[in-house]
Scaffold this active site. Sequence first.
Site, PDB file in Angstrom:
ATOM      1  N   HIS A 152      -6.731  12.752 -13.684  1.00  0.00           N
ATOM      2  CA  HIS A 152      -6.071  11.753 -14.509  1.00  0.00           C
ATOM      3  C   HIS A 152      -6.988  11.359 -15.663  1.00  0.00           C
ATOM      4  O   HIS A 152      -8.168  11.700 -15.671  1.00  0.00           O
ATOM      5  CB  HIS A 152      -5.712  10.514 -13.684  1.00  0.00           C
TER       6      HIS A 152
ATOM      7  N   LYS B  82      -8.008   5.591 -16.018  1.00  0.00           N
ATOM      8  CA  LYS B  82      -7.303   5.251 -14.773  1.00  0.00           C
ATOM      9  C   LYS B  82      -8.257   4.537 -13.819  1.00  0.00           C
ATOM     10  O   LYS B  82      -9.359   5.007 -13.561  1.00  0.00           O
ATOM     11  CB  LYS B  82      -6.742   6.508 -14.109  1.00  0.00           C
TER      12      LYS B  82
END
Length: 217
Positions: free
Chosen positions: A122, A126
């Site tokens: 990600h 994040k």
Amino acid sequence: MVAEVASSRRHHVRVLSAADNPDGRALTPDALASVDAVIDFTTPAAVVPNADACIRAKKNFVVGTTGWYDEIPRLREMVLAAKTGFVYGSNFSIGVNLFFEIATAAGIALKFDYSGQIFERHHAQKKDAPSGTALTIQKILGEAGGKSAEQDVEIVSFREGDAIGMHELVFNSPADRIYLCHDAKSRLGYAEGAVRAAEWLAGKTGFYEFRNVWREL
């Protein structure tokens, strides 16, 4: 993006930021009087007071935030008592939920001398690692391959660049290797699934997990 998708599907939308809604205080019955459903993509600290407020106001609630699942028993009781609707999920993408079903079928490999690993990537901003999606995959493998399988399947997390979300499930044996992968190209799938879940809840009561109801949307 949730607001954009809802507007494109001809819903009237109001967006609240963190500054607009400290501790869920903006979610009063009067403020929600004309609202049919609330969709929450916030933080674990914010989602519980938001849910409490919306349930008390008897408004349907869709939540894509993770990290609050120890509150599920209490919130389920509140939802059933209030006779309202609630849908939660670690991922609202239809593609990811199809991937969950593939993982369910593939998890039997763990009973046949395969080892399993989950890799997830990600964007660098994040906050949680591993992702809620990776944890769901790990739980699914435990259900399919036995409880010890859930404990033994390692999750490896990468936080880099602007990656939207990639999840790989790898099974390895002395004889062969199996790769399964879902790679999100944008966040559109997450937003569409959340809005469609809110639409699906209309006229319903109960407490639902998205991966169990997405086929009905």
